[in-house]
Design a protein around this motif. Structure first.
Motif, short mmCIF file in Angstrom:
data_model
loop_
_atom_site.label_atom_id
_atom_site.label_comp_id
_atom_site.label_asym_id
_atom_site.label_seq_id
_atom_site.Cartn_x
_atom_site.Cartn_y
_atom_site.Cartn_z
N THR A 17 0.82 -1.21 0.00
CA THR A 17 0.00 0.00 0.00
C THR A 17 0.85 1.26 0.00
OG1 THR A 17 -0.26 -0.10 2.41
CG2 THR A 17 -2.00 -1.11 1.08
N THR A 18 1.98 1.22 0.68
CA THR A 18 2.86 2.38 0.70
C THR A 18 3.51 2.60 -0.65
OG1 THR A 18 3.27 2.09 3.06
CG2 THR A 18 4.87 3.39 1.83
N SER A 19 4.00 1.54 -1.26
CA SER A 19 4.68 1.68 -2.55
C SER A 19 3.71 2.12 -3.65
CB SER A 19 5.38 0.39 -2.94
OG SER A 19 4.45 -0.65 -3.14
N ALA A 20 2.43 1.96 -3.45
CA ALA A 20 1.45 2.40 -4.44
C ALA A 20 1.48 3.92 -4.65
CB ALA A 20 0.04 1.96 -4.03
N PHE A 21 1.98 4.66 -3.68
CA PHE A 21 2.04 6.12 -3.79
C PHE A 21 3.27 6.60 -4.55
CE2 PHE A 21 -1.07 5.66 -0.55
CZ PHE A 21 -1.88 6.78 -0.67
N ILE A 22 4.27 5.76 -4.67
CA ILE A 22 5.52 6.18 -5.30
C ILE A 22 5.33 6.58 -6.77
CG2 ILE A 22 7.85 5.43 -5.95
CD1 ILE A 22 7.83 3.80 -3.28
N PRO A 23 4.63 5.80 -7.60
CA PRO A 23 4.47 6.24 -9.00
C PRO A 23 3.77 7.59 -9.14
CG PRO A 23 3.86 3.93 -8.76
CD PRO A 23 4.05 4.48 -7.38
N GLN A 24 2.76 7.85 -8.31
CA GLN A 24 2.05 9.13 -8.40
C GLN A 24 2.97 10.28 -7.98
OE1 GLN A 24 -1.43 9.76 -9.38
NE2 GLN A 24 -0.36 11.68 -9.62
N ALA A 25 3.71 10.08 -6.91
CA ALA A 25 4.63 11.12 -6.43
C ALA A 25 5.71 11.39 -7.48
CB ALA A 25 5.26 10.70 -5.10
N TRP A 26 6.27 10.33 -8.04
CA TRP A 26 7.32 10.47 -9.05
C TRP A 26 6.80 11.17 -10.30
CZ3 TRP A 26 12.27 10.62 -9.81
CH2 TRP A 26 12.78 10.48 -11.08
N LEU A 27 5.64 10.75 -10.79
CA LEU A 27 5.07 11.33 -12.00
C LEU A 27 4.73 12.80 -11.80
CD1 LEU A 27 4.10 10.59 -14.89
CD2 LEU A 27 1.85 10.21 -13.90
N THR A 28 4.14 13.13 -10.67
CA THR A 28 3.78 14.52 -10.40
C THR A 28 5.02 15.39 -10.29
OG1 THR A 28 1.82 13.74 -9.22
CG2 THR A 28 2.44 16.02 -8.85
N TRP A 29 6.05 14.89 -9.62
CA TRP A 29 7.29 15.66 -9.47
C TRP A 29 8.00 15.81 -10.82
CZ3 TRP A 29 12.51 14.10 -9.94
CH2 TRP A 29 13.42 15.06 -9.53
N ARG A 30 8.06 14.73 -11.58
CA ARG A 30 8.77 14.76 -12.86
C ARG A 30 8.10 15.68 -13.87
NH1 ARG A 30 8.74 11.36 -17.49
NH2 ARG A 30 7.18 10.06 -16.51
N ARG A 31 6.76 15.62 -13.93
CA ARG A 31 6.01 16.43 -14.91
C ARG A 31 5.74 17.85 -14.42
NH1 ARG A 31 1.47 12.38 -17.41
NH2 ARG A 31 2.93 11.04 -18.53
N LYS A 32 5.90 18.07 -13.12
CA LYS A 32 5.60 19.38 -12.53
C LYS A 32 4.15 19.78 -12.80
CE LYS A 32 9.97 20.01 -11.39
NZ LYS A 32 10.44 18.80 -10.75
N ARG A 33 3.28 18.76 -12.79
CA ARG A 33 1.85 18.98 -13.00
C ARG A 33 1.09 18.04 -12.08
NH1 ARG A 33 2.42 17.59 -18.71
NH2 ARG A 33 0.77 16.13 -18.26
N ALA A 34 -0.05 18.52 -11.59
CA ALA A 34 -0.86 17.68 -10.70
C ALA A 34 -2.35 17.84 -10.99
CB ALA A 34 -0.56 18.04 -9.24
N GLU A 35 -2.68 18.13 -12.25
CA GLU A 35 -4.09 18.36 -12.58
C GLU A 35 -4.95 17.12 -12.39
OE1 GLU A 35 -2.13 17.05 -16.32
OE2 GLU A 35 -1.67 18.71 -15.00
N GLY A 36 -4.37 15.95 -12.45
CA GLY A 36 -5.14 14.72 -12.28
C GLY A 36 -5.31 14.30 -10.83
N VAL A 37 -4.73 15.06 -9.92
CA VAL A 37 -4.80 14.75 -8.49
C VAL A 37 -5.94 15.54 -7.85
CG1 VAL A 37 -3.53 14.90 -6.30
CG2 VAL A 37 -2.33 14.23 -8.38
N SER A 38 -6.81 14.86 -7.15
CA SER A 38 -7.93 15.52 -6.49
C SER A 38 -7.48 16.13 -5.16
CB SER A 38 -9.04 14.50 -6.23
OG SER A 38 -10.01 15.05 -5.35
#
Length: 86
Positions: A17-38
């Motif tokens: 469950t903890t590692s499930a957050f890593i892809p979202q954190a990485w993608l948001t940081w890498r793209r510098k965008r978070a429009e898909g995050v509620s």
């Protein structure tokens, strides 16, 4: 169930469950965008994770403490990026 098997299940669940957050954190940081995050979902999630962490601390349950501490850090990171990358 024996205590070692119970702990193993707890640690495996915590890792998954903890590692499930890593892809979202990485993608948001890498793209510098978070429009898909509620925003609302992450505010509620951070509150819930903080409560799970408190619960784990009260029970002295190491799998719950470790998993929710790391998850809380990752969720706060994503929440902050959501606020920064408006």
């Amino acid at each position: 169930m024996t205590a070692p098997l119970t702990d193993l299940i707890g640690y495996l669940a915590a890792c998954m469950t903890t590692s499930a957050f890593i892809p979202q954190a990485w993608l948001t940081w890498r793209r510098k965008r978070a429009e898909g995050v509620s925003l609302g979902m992450y505010v509620i999630l951070v509150g819930g994770i903080a409560m799970w962490l408190a619960y784990g601390l009260m029970l002295h349950a190491l799998p719950i403490i470790i998993a929710n501490f790391i998850t809380l850090v990752l969720a706060i990171f994503i929440l902050v990026m959501k606020l920064v990358y408006k």
